[in-house]
Design a protein around this motif. Structure first.
Motif, short mmCIF file in Angstrom:
data_model
loop_
_atom_site.label_atom_id
_atom_site.label_comp_id
_atom_site.label_asym_id
_atom_site.label_seq_id
_atom_site.Cartn_x
_atom_site.Cartn_y
_atom_site.Cartn_z
N LEU A 1 92.34 7.27 -153.02
CA LEU A 1 92.62 6.25 -154.05
C LEU A 1 92.47 6.80 -155.46
O LEU A 1 91.49 7.48 -155.77
CB LEU A 1 91.64 5.08 -153.88
CG LEU A 1 91.68 4.38 -152.53
CD1 LEU A 1 90.36 3.74 -152.22
CD2 LEU A 1 92.80 3.37 -152.51
N TYR B 1 86.49 -3.62 -155.93
CA TYR B 1 87.52 -4.10 -155.02
C TYR B 1 87.30 -3.52 -153.62
O TYR B 1 87.32 -4.24 -152.61
CB TYR B 1 88.92 -3.75 -155.53
CG TYR B 1 89.98 -3.95 -154.48
CD1 TYR B 1 90.48 -5.23 -154.21
CD2 TYR B 1 90.45 -2.89 -153.71
CE1 TYR B 1 91.42 -5.42 -153.21
CE2 TYR B 1 91.39 -3.08 -152.72
CZ TYR B 1 91.88 -4.34 -152.47
OH TYR B 1 92.81 -4.53 -151.48
N GLU B 2 87.08 -2.22 -153.55
CA GLU B 2 86.88 -1.57 -152.26
C GLU B 2 85.63 -2.09 -151.56
O GLU B 2 85.63 -2.25 -150.34
CB GLU B 2 86.85 -0.05 -152.42
CG GLU B 2 88.20 0.54 -152.77
CD GLU B 2 89.27 0.31 -151.70
OE1 GLU B 2 88.95 0.38 -150.49
OE2 GLU B 2 90.43 0.06 -152.08
N LEU C 1 86.36 -3.42 -147.84
CA LEU C 1 85.72 -2.64 -146.77
C LEU C 1 84.73 -3.50 -145.98
O LEU C 1 84.50 -3.24 -144.80
CB LEU C 1 85.04 -1.40 -147.35
CG LEU C 1 85.99 -0.33 -147.89
CD1 LEU C 1 85.20 0.75 -148.64
CD2 LEU C 1 86.84 0.28 -146.78
N ARG D 1 82.59 7.42 -147.10
CA ARG D 1 83.17 7.03 -148.39
C ARG D 1 82.60 7.98 -149.43
O ARG D 1 81.39 8.16 -149.51
CB ARG D 1 82.79 5.59 -148.71
CG ARG D 1 83.40 5.02 -149.96
CD ARG D 1 82.99 3.57 -150.11
NE ARG D 1 83.61 2.94 -151.26
CZ ARG D 1 83.31 1.75 -151.71
NH1 ARG D 1 82.37 1.02 -151.09
NH2 ARG D 1 83.91 1.25 -152.77
N GLU E 1 88.41 7.99 -155.25
CA GLU E 1 87.67 7.69 -154.02
C GLU E 1 88.44 8.18 -152.81
O GLU E 1 89.67 8.14 -152.78
CB GLU E 1 87.42 6.18 -153.92
CG GLU E 1 86.52 5.79 -152.78
CD GLU E 1 85.90 4.42 -152.95
OE1 GLU E 1 85.35 4.13 -154.02
OE2 GLU E 1 85.96 3.65 -151.99
N GLN F 1 88.16 7.83 -148.43
CA GLN F 1 87.51 7.10 -147.34
C GLN F 1 88.04 7.60 -146.00
O GLN F 1 89.22 7.91 -145.88
CB GLN F 1 87.82 5.60 -147.44
CG GLN F 1 87.44 4.96 -148.74
CD GLN F 1 88.09 3.61 -148.92
OE1 GLN F 1 88.87 3.15 -148.09
NE2 GLN F 1 87.76 2.95 -150.02
N ARG G 1 91.81 -10.43 -147.61
CA ARG G 1 92.21 -9.17 -148.23
C ARG G 1 93.47 -9.36 -149.07
O ARG G 1 93.53 -8.91 -150.21
CB ARG G 1 92.43 -8.11 -147.14
CG ARG G 1 92.77 -6.73 -147.66
CD ARG G 1 92.96 -5.80 -146.50
NE ARG G 1 94.03 -4.90 -146.42
CZ ARG G 1 95.20 -4.87 -147.02
NH1 ARG G 1 95.53 -5.77 -147.84
NH2 ARG G 1 96.06 -3.93 -146.82
N ARG H 1 93.47 -5.81 -156.79
CA ARG H 1 93.81 -4.46 -156.36
C ARG H 1 94.81 -3.82 -157.32
O ARG H 1 94.63 -2.68 -157.75
CB ARG H 1 94.40 -4.49 -154.94
CG ARG H 1 94.69 -3.11 -154.43
CD ARG H 1 95.59 -3.10 -153.21
NE ARG H 1 95.65 -1.78 -152.64
CZ ARG H 1 96.21 -0.71 -153.20
NH1 ARG H 1 96.78 -0.80 -154.37
NH2 ARG H 1 96.20 0.45 -152.61
N THR I 1 97.60 4.86 -153.90
CA THR I 1 96.88 5.02 -152.65
C THR I 1 97.70 5.91 -151.73
O THR I 1 98.89 5.67 -151.53
CB THR I 1 96.69 3.65 -151.94
OG1 THR I 1 95.98 2.77 -152.80
CG2 THR I 1 95.92 3.82 -150.64
#
Length: 96
Positions: A9, A22-23, A27, A40, A52, A54, A73, A80, A87
């Motif tokens: 990200l 947000y994550e 998550l 992460r 980031e 993951q 989500r 987001r 992403t």
């Protein structure tokens, strides 16, 4: 069949905190879909590096599909879009 993913990200300029927030929210939804966050990590986002990374695992494709369609989500889409510029998502094989 297990679904294993690497998610990379990049945040919008000055939005690293918003990306992380947000994550944190999305998550937290993984477990309800047979998913888990394996690892992460955060980077500094400079010089083209991501903010980031993951590693995520789902017990099944159906679980992953359910996570993607989760209304909690999808309701965060504007948050987001404001935080995340890019992403990249890769299927991977986790080596233990």
């Amino acid at each position: 069949m297990t679904v294993q993913l690497c998610v990379v990200l990049w945040g919008r300029p000055g939005a690293a905190g918003a990306l992380a927030a947000y994550e944190d929210k999305v998550l937290a939804l993984l477990g309800g879909h047979g998913g888990r966050l394996v690892q992460r990590a955060r980077a500094d986002g400079t010089d083209g590096r991501p903010d980031e990374i993951q590693l995520i695992e789902f017990a099944s494709q159906a679980g992953y599909d359910g996570y993607l369609a989760d209304a909690r989500r999808t309701a965060l889409a504007a948050e987001r879009d404001a935080a995340i510029a890019r992403t990249d998502l890769y299927p991977v094989e986790l080596v233990k």
